[in-house]
Design an enzyme around this catalytic site. Structure first.
Site, PDB file in Angstrom:
ATOM      1  N   LYS A  22      65.742  66.095  87.496  1.00 13.47           N
ATOM      2  CA  LYS A  22      66.280  67.370  88.380  1.00 13.47           C
ATOM      3  C   LYS A  22      67.004  67.975  87.132  1.00 13.47           C
ATOM      4  O   LYS A  22      66.528  69.326  87.393  1.00 13.47           O
ATOM      5  CB  LYS A  22      67.535  66.768  88.984  1.00 13.47           C
ATOM      6  CG  LYS A  22      68.325  67.968  89.614  1.00 13.47           C
ATOM      7  CD  LYS A  22      69.567  67.665  90.430  1.00 13.47           C
ATOM      8  CE  LYS A  22      70.663  67.204  89.492  1.00 13.47           C
ATOM      9  NZ  LYS A  22      71.633  68.123  89.223  1.00 13.47           N
ATOM     10  N   ASN A  23      67.597  67.725  86.185  1.00 12.67           N
ATOM     11  CA  ASN A  23      68.336  68.468  85.246  1.00 12.67           C
ATOM     12  C   ASN A  23      67.387  69.304  84.045  1.00 12.67           C
ATOM     13  O   ASN A  23      67.777  70.134  83.458  1.00 12.67           O
ATOM     14  CB  ASN A  23      69.494  67.890  84.727  1.00 12.67           C
ATOM     15  CG  ASN A  23      70.609  67.567  85.634  1.00 12.67           C
ATOM     16  OD1 ASN A  23      70.513  68.268  86.722  1.00 12.67           O
ATOM     17  ND2 ASN A  23      71.459  66.799  85.461  1.00 12.67           N
ATOM     18  N   CYS A 123      83.259  73.499  91.896  1.00 19.00           N
ATOM     19  CA  CYS A 123      82.504  72.359  92.722  1.00 19.00           C
ATOM     20  C   CYS A 123      83.540  71.208  92.642  1.00 19.00           C
ATOM     21  O   CYS A 123      84.682  71.206  92.073  1.00 19.00           O
ATOM     22  CB  CYS A 123      81.298  72.194  92.246  1.00 19.00           C
ATOM     23  SG  CYS A 123      81.169  71.079  90.860  1.00 19.00           S
ATOM     24  N   ARG A 128      84.327  74.294  86.416  1.00 21.18           N
ATOM     25  CA  ARG A 128      82.685  74.682  86.020  1.00 21.18           C
ATOM     26  C   ARG A 128      82.844  76.125  85.504  1.00 21.18           C
ATOM     27  O   ARG A 128      82.109  76.725  85.945  1.00 21.18           O
ATOM     28  CB  ARG A 128      82.016  74.295  87.205  1.00 21.18           C
ATOM     29  CG  ARG A 128      81.850  73.029  87.659  1.00 21.18           C
ATOM     30  CD  ARG A 128      81.460  71.901  86.730  1.00 21.18           C
ATOM     31  NE  ARG A 128      80.177  72.082  86.488  1.00 21.18           N
ATOM     32  CZ  ARG A 128      79.106  71.321  87.239  1.00 21.18           C
ATOM     33  NH1 ARG A 128      79.352  70.614  88.309  1.00 21.18           N
ATOM     34  NH2 ARG A 128      77.942  71.453  86.630  1.00 21.18           N
ATOM     35  N   ILE A 130      81.908  79.429  83.181  1.00 22.14           N
ATOM     36  CA  ILE A 130      80.771  79.845  82.420  1.00 22.14           C
ATOM     37  C   ILE A 130      81.063  80.882  81.465  1.00 22.14           C
ATOM     38  O   ILE A 130      80.364  81.355  80.721  1.00 22.14           O
ATOM     39  CB  ILE A 130      79.584  80.564  83.425  1.00 22.14           C
ATOM     40  CG1 ILE A 130      80.476  81.739  84.109  1.00 22.14           C
ATOM     41  CG2 ILE A 130      79.262  79.616  84.635  1.00 22.14           C
ATOM     42  CD1 ILE A 130      79.403  82.709  84.486  1.00 22.14           C
ATOM     43  N   ASP A 313      77.103  61.679  83.958  1.00 21.50           N
ATOM     44  CA  ASP A 313      76.410  61.586  85.116  1.00 21.50           C
ATOM     45  C   ASP A 313      76.115  60.126  85.382  1.00 21.50           C
ATOM     46  O   ASP A 313      75.607  59.895  86.419  1.00 21.50           O
ATOM     47  CB  ASP A 313      74.890  62.526  84.849  1.00 21.50           C
ATOM     48  CG  ASP A 313      75.057  63.842  84.932  1.00 21.50           C
ATOM     49  OD1 ASP A 313      74.247  64.374  84.506  1.00 21.50           O
ATOM     50  OD2 ASP A 313      76.398  64.124  85.114  1.00 21.50           O
ATOM     51  N   ARG A 405      70.040  66.186  96.888  1.00 20.60           N
ATOM     52  CA  ARG A 405      70.063  67.006  95.632  1.00 20.60           C
ATOM     53  C   ARG A 405      69.276  66.679  94.320  1.00 20.60           C
ATOM     54  O   ARG A 405      68.810  67.156  93.486  1.00 20.60           O
ATOM     55  CB  ARG A 405      71.414  67.719  95.388  1.00 20.60           C
ATOM     56  CG  ARG A 405      71.968  68.409  96.392  1.00 20.60           C
ATOM     57  CD  ARG A 405      73.302  68.922  96.026  1.00 20.60           C
ATOM     58  NE  ARG A 405      72.998  69.737  95.070  1.00 20.60           N
ATOM     59  CZ  ARG A 405      73.869  70.944  94.861  1.00 20.60           C
ATOM     60  NH1 ARG A 405      74.976  70.875  94.969  1.00 20.60           N
ATOM     61  NH2 ARG A 405      73.447  71.574  93.787  1.00 20.60           N
TER      62      ARG A 405
HETATM   63  C1  EPZ Z   1      75.069  70.123  83.141  1.00 22.87           C
HETATM   64  O1  EPZ Z   1      75.902  70.864  83.753  1.00 22.87           O
HETATM   65  C2  EPZ Z   1      74.240  69.018  84.334  1.00 22.87           C
HETATM   66  N1  EPZ Z   1      74.015  69.784  85.389  1.00 22.87           N
HETATM   67  C3  EPZ Z   1      75.374  68.085  84.672  1.00 22.87           C
HETATM   68  O2  EPZ Z   1      74.683  67.289  85.815  1.00 22.87           O
HETATM   69  C4  EPZ Z   1      76.027  67.221  83.804  1.00 22.87           C
HETATM   70  O3  EPZ Z   1      77.142  66.535  84.231  1.00 22.87           O
HETATM   71  C5  EPZ Z   1      76.494  68.384  82.588  1.00 22.87           C
HETATM   72  O4  EPZ Z   1      75.355  69.210  82.217  1.00 22.87           O
HETATM   73  C6  EPZ Z   1      77.150  67.403  81.528  1.00 22.87           C
HETATM   74  O5  EPZ Z   1      75.873  66.769  80.992  1.00 22.87           O
HETATM   75  C7  EPZ Z   1      72.455  70.593  85.238  1.00 22.87           C
HETATM   76  O6  EPZ Z   1      71.836  70.315  84.069  1.00 22.87           O
HETATM   77  C8  EPZ Z   1      71.911  71.360  86.335  1.00 22.87           C
HETATM   78  P1  EPZ Z   1      78.350  71.693  80.914  1.00 22.87           P
HETATM   79  P2  EPZ Z   1      76.739  72.003  83.056  1.00 22.87           P
HETATM   80  O7  EPZ Z   1      78.018  73.117  80.523  1.00 22.87           O
HETATM   81  O8  EPZ Z   1      75.759  72.552  82.306  1.00 22.87           O
HETATM   82  C9  EPZ Z   1      82.907  73.094  80.236  1.00 22.87           C
HETATM   83  C10 EPZ Z   1      74.587  66.056  88.093  1.00 22.87           C
HETATM   84  O9  EPZ Z   1      75.067  65.222  88.308  1.00 22.87           O
HETATM   85  N2  EPZ Z   1      82.279  74.485  80.130  1.00 22.87           N
HETATM   86  O10 EPZ Z   1      77.592  70.705  79.819  1.00 22.87           O
HETATM   87  O11 EPZ Z   1      77.346  72.651  84.079  1.00 22.87           O
HETATM   88  C11 EPZ Z   1      82.618  72.436  81.648  1.00 22.87           C
HETATM   89  O12 EPZ Z   1      83.589  72.854  82.239  1.00 22.87           O
HETATM   90  C12 EPZ Z   1      75.141  67.412  87.211  1.00 22.87           C
HETATM   91  O13 EPZ Z   1      73.169  66.301  87.719  1.00 22.87           O
HETATM   92  C13 EPZ Z   1      83.075  75.729  79.596  1.00 22.87           C
HETATM   93  O14 EPZ Z   1      84.217  75.028  79.605  1.00 22.87           O
HETATM   94  O15 EPZ Z   1      77.538  71.330  82.244  1.00 22.87           O
HETATM   95  C14 EPZ Z   1      82.664  70.927  81.355  1.00 22.87           C
HETATM   96  O16 EPZ Z   1      83.899  70.343  81.242  1.00 22.87           O
HETATM   97  C15 EPZ Z   1      76.700  67.308  87.396  1.00 22.87           C
HETATM   98  N3  EPZ Z   1      82.777  76.834  79.836  1.00 22.87           N
HETATM   99  C16 EPZ Z   1      81.793  70.796  80.008  1.00 22.87           C
HETATM  100  O17 EPZ Z   1      82.074  72.156  79.401  1.00 22.87           O
HETATM  101  C17 EPZ Z   1      81.204  77.150  80.049  1.00 22.87           C
HETATM  102  O18 EPZ Z   1      80.852  78.074  79.811  1.00 22.87           O
HETATM  103  C18 EPZ Z   1      80.299  70.377  79.918  1.00 22.87           C
HETATM  104  O19 EPZ Z   1      79.807  71.382  80.859  1.00 22.87           O
HETATM  105  C19 EPZ Z   1      80.480  76.039  80.351  1.00 22.87           C
HETATM  106  C20 EPZ Z   1      80.771  74.619  80.379  1.00 22.87           C
END
Ligand code: EPZ
Length: 427
Positions: A22-23, A123, A128, A130, A313, A405
């Site tokens: 998925k990811n 969520c 979360r 960006i 995850d 999902r």
């Molecule tokens: C991806 O989410 C995955 N989703 C998540 O999988 C996974 O848990 C996560 O990476 C970590 O491995 C997809 O790939 C679609 P991050 P993402 O940006 O990209 C902080 C599942 O269950 N952060 O690596 O959103 C954030 O809050 C899902 O399949 C910022 O502060 O995760 C978190 O604490 C859930 N600012 C950390 O970084 C930002 O701009 C890691 O988030 C972005 C992130």
């Protein structure tokens, strides 16, 4: 709303085919925006999020056609073509359904020089933000405006220019957006402390197959030399390491033996090591990875971290399994601030878990009892299914749309290895 009904107590034995990740799918699909030629993805999982992403791409002007597969086979073949972009807006009603929609921001900016994407909002598992996505794009010259819940991004003179960016926090999505923006930027971009997840490698490999120039693939230092344009290609989505790890936990919690067909060991070393520490037997064969229970479950200490560390995850699924370990286990969730939503529901099934901030102590118990439980997020839902597989009596997991999902035909795959499980429509 559908629910999943399980009668617990069966040891699961047999083969489970692992679907496309998925990811990975959710970051490979927006690459169609980067070229006017055809991009065909093979082994695409049949998941709600993949369908949602396809509808979003259609709204932007990407044509998509899906070739079905014969009954009993998994994965789909989707051909996409973005001859002309008809809209550069990813609307709120799409983004709120699926946060990964934010991954059209980088490629759209690269292709059209502008993009307007709804802020995804938080969520169940956390806020979360960006901000890192936006800072990385600003390092390539993007001008970002936030207004009325939307991100409005534009590239001066219609094209991004290469720039360097060091991620203060490892971010999978921000790394993906930056990569997809950089491949068409004018000049060189260097990304430091980039995410190294296998899904990032899959994205880099697809971008390279489209004609992008990327060095350092698999490392946290990525160097991208922008090109004038990309061509099309056909690309196979990597297998889902989290789905594979989830079904490995099903073998562990039920005392069974499951061969994870198509799983790639190098994608999931931390998970495999943790399974071995729990006392499970891991065997590699030419079809995949066989995970077998070998006596009782041993407790362990786990802390989630970015790849190659133990995947966040996988935390909820391991917790479900550790509720039956012979002793106390210690989990620490370092990535997200609220990823213990499965705990109250596991407690209702007899689990004994103490939460202290981002740490959890799981006290092993003799057994769990079935109950009606509520799914809250994707991986929490899977932990409840795992608990139901071993609980005494019947378990009903409500709000099963969370599961849909991320797990392709879950009840079919689990029934095939001996689970008493069915999907029930709530009318
Ligand atoms: C991806 O989410 C995955 N989703 C998540 O999988 C996974 O848990 C996560 O990476 C970590 O491995 C997809 O790939 C679609 P991050 P993402 O940006 O990209 C902080 C599942 O269950 N952060 O690596 O959103 C954030 O809050 C899902 O399949 C910022 O502060 O995760 C978190 O604490 C859930 N600012 C950390 O970084 C930002 O701009 C890691 O988030 C972005 C992130």
């Amino acid at each position: 709303m559908d629910s999943i009904w399980i009668k617990g107590g069966n040891r699961l034995n047999g083969d489970i085919p692992i679907s496309g990740a998925k990811n990975a799918a959710l970051t490979l699909m927006p690459c169609a925006l980067l070229t006017q030629e055809e991009l065909t993805l093979v082994n695409l999982p049949r998941l709600a999020d993949v369908d949602t992403f396809g509808h979003l791409l259609n709204q932007l002007g990407v044509s998509t056609s899906v070739a079905g597969v014969r009954k009993g086979e998994f994965g789909r073949r989707m051909t996409m073509r973005a001859t002309d972009i008809v809209s550069t807006v990813a609307p709120y009603d799409m983004v709120r359904k699926m946060r990964a929609s934010i991954l059209v921001l980088g490629p759209m900016l690269a292709r059209e020089g502008e993009a307007t994407v709804s802020l995804p909002g938080g969520c169940a598992i956390g806020d979360r933000p960006i901000d890192l996505h936006l800072k990385a794009l600003e390092a390539m010259g993007a001008e970002i405006e936030l207004a009325a819940g939307y991100v409005k991004a534009s590239a001066p003179r219609g094209r991004l220019s290469g720039g360097d960016f060091s991620f203060p926090v490892v971010s999978v999505g921000a790394t993906e957006n930056a990569l997809m923006a950089a491949v068409l930027a004018k000049g060189q971009t260097q990304l430091f402390n980039a995410a190294r997840e296998p899904e990032i490698v899959d994205l880099c490999n697809l971008l390279a197959a489209l004609g992008a120039r990327i060095d350092g693939i698999g490392s946290s230092h990525l160097t991208i030399d922008g090109v004038e344009g990309l061509h099309g290609c056909e690309y196979e989505v990597m297998p889902d390491r989290i789905e594979a790890g989830s079904y490995a936990c099903a073998a562990g919690i039920t005392g069974g033996s499951i061969n994870l067909i198509g799983a790639r060991p190098d994608d999931m070393r931390a998970t495999l090591n943790a399974l071995a520490q729990c006392g499970l037997m891991i065997e590699f064969n030419n079809r995949g990875i066989k995970v077998s229970a070998d006596g009782g479950l041993k407790p362990l200490a786990l802390s989630t971290s970015p790849f190659p560390g133990f995947a966040t995850d996988m935390q909820a699924q391991f917790m479900a399994m550790l509720t039956l370990a012979n002793g106390d286990s210690f989990l620490e969730e370092t990535i997200f601030e609220n990823r213990y939503m499965h705990v109250p529901e596991l407690r209702r099934m007899g689990a004994e878990v103490d939460i202290h901030g981002r740490s959890a102590i799981v006290h092993g118990v003799e057994g769990l009892t079935g109950a009606s439980v509520m799914a809250t997020d994707l991986r929490a839902s899977m932990s409840l299914v795992l608990a139901g597989l071993v609980a005494e009596g019947e378990t009903e997991v409500l709000r099963v749309y969370h599961l849909d999902r991320g797990y392709e035909r879950l009840e079919e795959k689990l029934s095939a290895v001996g689970a008493t499980i069915e999907r029930r429509s709530a009318g």
